[in-house]
Design a protein around this motif. Structure first.
Motif, short mmCIF file in Angstrom:
data_model
loop_
_atom_site.label_atom_id
_atom_site.label_comp_id
_atom_site.label_asym_id
_atom_site.label_seq_id
_atom_site.Cartn_x
_atom_site.Cartn_y
_atom_site.Cartn_z
N ALA A 2 110.67 -15.15 -19.94
CA ALA A 2 110.23 -13.72 -20.86
C ALA A 2 111.15 -12.49 -20.52
CB ALA A 2 109.18 -13.87 -20.54
N GLN A 3 111.39 -11.84 -21.88
CA GLN A 3 111.85 -10.29 -21.66
C GLN A 3 111.25 -9.58 -20.91
OE1 GLN A 3 114.37 -8.61 -21.86
NE2 GLN A 3 115.25 -9.03 -24.08
N ARG A 4 111.82 -8.99 -20.05
CA ARG A 4 111.29 -8.09 -18.86
C ARG A 4 112.02 -6.49 -19.08
NH1 ARG A 4 112.24 -9.38 -13.08
NH2 ARG A 4 114.75 -9.33 -13.49
N PHE A 5 111.62 -5.64 -19.49
CA PHE A 5 111.85 -4.08 -19.71
C PHE A 5 112.23 -3.49 -18.53
CE2 PHE A 5 109.97 -5.82 -22.92
CZ PHE A 5 110.73 -6.17 -24.21
N TYR A 6 113.49 -2.46 -18.36
CA TYR A 6 113.43 -1.43 -17.32
C TYR A 6 112.71 0.61 -17.92
CZ TYR A 6 118.47 -1.23 -19.01
OH TYR A 6 119.13 -0.84 -19.34
N THR A 8 114.63 3.66 -18.04
CA THR A 8 116.52 4.73 -18.15
C THR A 8 116.32 5.21 -17.13
OG1 THR A 8 115.28 5.73 -19.36
CG2 THR A 8 116.78 4.38 -20.92
N SER A 9 115.54 5.68 -16.16
CA SER A 9 115.24 5.92 -14.75
C SER A 9 115.69 5.56 -13.81
CB SER A 9 114.67 7.53 -15.08
OG SER A 9 114.68 8.41 -16.05
N SER A 10 114.90 4.20 -13.61
CA SER A 10 114.98 3.57 -12.39
C SER A 10 115.99 1.67 -12.56
CB SER A 10 113.79 3.49 -12.17
OG SER A 10 113.65 4.48 -12.40
N ALA A 11 116.24 1.87 -13.40
CA ALA A 11 117.61 0.63 -13.97
C ALA A 11 116.83 -0.91 -13.15
CB ALA A 11 119.29 0.53 -13.85
N GLY A 12 116.96 -0.67 -11.94
CA GLY A 12 116.31 -1.89 -11.30
C GLY A 12 115.56 -2.48 -10.90
N GLN A 13 114.22 -1.09 -11.90
CA GLN A 13 112.79 -2.47 -11.29
C GLN A 13 112.10 -2.13 -13.30
OE1 GLN A 13 110.62 1.52 -10.27
NE2 GLN A 13 111.79 1.46 -8.54
N PHE A 14 111.72 -3.00 -13.06
CA PHE A 14 111.34 -3.59 -14.30
C PHE A 14 109.83 -4.45 -14.58
CE2 PHE A 14 115.28 -5.59 -12.64
CZ PHE A 14 116.18 -5.36 -13.97
N VAL A 15 108.84 -4.03 -15.94
CA VAL A 15 107.83 -3.96 -16.64
C VAL A 15 107.36 -5.47 -17.19
CG1 VAL A 15 107.18 -2.21 -15.16
CG2 VAL A 15 107.87 -2.35 -17.77
N ASP A 16 107.19 -5.81 -17.69
CA ASP A 16 106.20 -7.00 -18.16
C ASP A 16 106.46 -6.18 -19.49
OD1 ASP A 16 103.93 -6.38 -18.72
OD2 ASP A 16 103.49 -8.30 -18.00
N LEU A 17 106.22 -6.97 -20.89
CA LEU A 17 105.76 -6.69 -22.28
C LEU A 17 104.38 -5.60 -22.20
CD1 LEU A 17 106.65 -6.58 -25.36
CD2 LEU A 17 105.95 -8.37 -25.55
N ARG A 18 103.19 -6.14 -21.76
CA ARG A 18 102.55 -5.67 -21.60
C ARG A 18 102.23 -4.11 -21.38
NH1 ARG A 18 96.43 -6.84 -21.96
NH2 ARG A 18 95.23 -5.11 -20.96
N GLU A 19 103.07 -4.37 -20.24
CA GLU A 19 103.28 -2.81 -19.60
C GLU A 19 104.12 -2.06 -20.42
OE1 GLU A 19 102.43 0.27 -15.89
OE2 GLU A 19 102.07 -1.90 -16.72
N LEU A 31 113.04 5.84 -20.47
CA LEU A 31 111.88 5.72 -21.46
C LEU A 31 112.41 4.11 -21.28
CD1 LEU A 31 113.44 7.41 -25.16
CD2 LEU A 31 110.83 7.34 -23.26
N TYR A 32 111.75 2.60 -22.01
CA TYR A 32 111.85 1.15 -21.52
C TYR A 32 113.13 1.36 -22.05
CZ TYR A 32 107.61 0.91 -18.73
OH TYR A 32 106.77 1.36 -17.47
N MET A 33 113.63 -0.04 -21.49
CA MET A 33 114.45 -0.55 -22.10
C MET A 33 114.49 -1.86 -21.76
SD MET A 33 116.48 1.03 -24.05
CE MET A 33 118.45 0.34 -24.76
N PRO A 34 114.62 -2.82 -23.35
CA PRO A 34 114.85 -4.51 -22.56
C PRO A 34 116.08 -4.70 -21.64
CG PRO A 34 115.89 -4.70 -24.82
CD PRO A 34 115.06 -3.05 -24.21
N GLU A 35 115.40 -5.65 -20.42
CA GLU A 35 116.75 -6.36 -19.95
C GLU A 35 117.94 -6.90 -20.46
OE1 GLU A 35 116.75 -8.84 -15.60
OE2 GLU A 35 115.18 -9.44 -17.18
N SER A 36 117.85 -7.74 -21.61
CA SER A 36 118.98 -8.19 -21.99
C SER A 36 118.91 -8.43 -23.45
CB SER A 36 119.27 -9.41 -21.47
OG SER A 36 118.20 -10.14 -21.66
N VAL A 37 120.07 -8.28 -24.16
CA VAL A 37 120.00 -7.98 -25.23
C VAL A 37 120.62 -8.81 -25.91
CG1 VAL A 37 120.55 -6.39 -27.99
CG2 VAL A 37 119.88 -5.63 -26.07
N PRO A 38 120.27 -9.90 -26.54
CA PRO A 38 120.53 -11.48 -27.20
C PRO A 38 121.98 -11.19 -28.02
CG PRO A 38 118.47 -11.38 -27.65
CD PRO A 38 118.47 -10.14 -26.66
#
Length: 436
Positions: A2-6, A8-19, A31-38
């Motif tokens: 499932a998609q994770r989000f990082y 913009t100030s901490s690119a190596g740390q991820f949260v799930d959609l809910r967070e 600000l949150y961004m999707p880990e990958s853009v398909p």
């Protein structure tokens, strides 16, 4: 996965959609961004022109979320969100307008607000606590969010808007619903309102106690459905056309969504960021130097932003390389005098009634077209002209704009707003004491 989000100030740390959606702002103030853009696959492109608008949106979101929401639930969320159209209207040769004002609050913010309200409802379906939704508005966002969340069980909405800097009917959309909607009239600018919202989220103890979330475009859930109408607009032109999208811009969420659509494979010849005199991004595109500054009041008030929050997302999407961004996005700025001239000229030459934000976009499209006469321009018309009735009647005469019934009925309603200073302490204190 499932998609994770990082952040913009901490690119190596991820949260799930809910967070990402419910907490809105990372603790590091990025600000949150999707880990990958398909990139949409061949099966998508084989059918994308045939699907309904809602089905198109579902397919895009399904690919982007990658299983973060059950497919049946996601289809229902998107279907409930998009029950109105976004037509492309041709007003002159190679000049088109994308009308984004056919939703309940007559502004493009309806797409993001309605999607976010439904997604948050699903994400909090088992929570016992009410969700408190904060939103800063320079005009249209607050009305769309108030409309989307009005009467939704388990939610309380607090709308912050700058005193004297929104139109009368915009203000009525914010201040007359009551129930679970509270309007705060801030003695300052939109930037002050946005700063107060961010301060609340960075106060982690208060944010947790009040179960805060944001409905501004800092929230990634606002951006995703705005990508839908770039695909929808492009498919309304002939198959061999790569459009130039002209985006009236203030906080730059709309442009960010267009860039996401482009990364997902939508062919776009060029993006143009059109601003009023609050031109910090066009200035950056020209010089490579970004300097926020206090916003100035204009007749295109939704773009009166001196410190656009989504600028960090623009940097992130272009790997913090000025040259990449300047190649992909052209910047234009126009003052109120030129905007007023454009409102009159568009009506006189095409018969189309364009509101101040769209007029800024039209001017930018004209400027681009002068050097690129073969390009097909799509100007985003972000709100209905009746929301700026004073300006429209000053330029086109009384009765030139028909007021939709759902907006006209607000005119006689009594405003109810809490006046508050732009000081962070005053707002945090009010929030701490607000009824749960």
């Amino acid at each position: 996965m499932a998609q994770r989000f990082y952040s913009t100030s901490s690119a190596g740390q991820f949260v799930d959609l809910r967070e990402a959606v419910l907490r809105s702002l990372p603790p590091d103030n990025g600000l949150y961004m999707p880990e990958s853009v398909p990139v949409m696959d061949a099966a998508f492109w084989a059918h994308w022109r045939e699907w309904s608008f809602a089905e198109l949106g579902y397919r895009i979101t399904s690919s982007l979320f990658a299983g973060a929401v059950p497919e049946e639930t996601l289809r229902e969320i998107v279907g409930d969100t998009i029950n109105f159209d976004a037509p492309v209207v041709t007003i002159a040769e190679k000049m088109h307008v994308l009308e984004l004002f056919h939703g309940p609050s007559l502004a493009f913010k309806d797409f993001g607000a309605r999607f976010m309200a439904r997604l948050m409802g699903w994400l909090t379906r088992e929570d016992e606590r009410d969700l408190m939704v904060l939103v800063a508005t320079s005009g249209d966002t607050g009305g769309a969010v108030a409309s989307a969340f009005h009467g939704v069980p388990g939610t309380k909405v607090v709308v912050l808007y700058p005193s004297g800097k929104v139109s009368n009917l915009q203000e009525k959309q914010l201040t007359t619903l009551g129930d679970n909607i509270t309007a705060l009239e801030v003695a300052g600018s939109f930037d002050d309102c946005q700063r107060l919202v961010k301060a609340a989220f960075l106060h982690r103890k208060l944010a947790e106690e009040r179960n805060l979330t944001s409905a501004n475009s800092i929230n990634i859930a606002r951006l995703i459905p705005q990508a839908f109408y770039y695909f929808h607009a492009a498919r309304q032109l002939p198959e061999d056309v790569e459009p130039v999208f002209v985006v009236p811009s203030g906080n730059f969420g709309n442009l960010t969504a267009g860039l996401l659509a482009n990364l997902m494979g939508l062919p776009v010849r060029q993006f143009i960021a059109a601003t009023n005199v609050n031109d910090v991004v066009p200035a950056y595109l020209e010089s490579g130097n970004y300097e926020s500054r206090p916003s100035l009041s204009t007749i295109s008030n939704a773009m009166d932003v001196g410190a656009p929050s989504n600028f960090v997302r623009l940097l992130d999407l272009h790997h913090h390389k000025h040259g990449l961004m300047a190649d992909r996005i052209a910047g234009c700025r126009f003052d109120d005098g030129r905007t007023r001239e454009a409102i009159r000229a568009v009506r006189a030459t095409t018969g189309y009634v364009i509101e101040p934000h769209g007029a800024v976009g039209y001017l930018a499209a004209e400027a681009w077209q002068a050097g690129h006469p073969e390009d097909e321009m799509i100007v985003l018309e972000t709100a209905h002209p009746s929301k700026f009735l004073d300006v429209m009647e000053e330029e086109l005469g009384e009765g030139a704009v028909e007021i939709p019934e759902r907006l006209a009925r607000l005119a006689e309603r009594e405003k109810a707003a809490v006046e508050i200073s732009p000081e962070e302490g005053a707002f945090l204190s009010w929030l701490d004491q607000a009824e749960s």
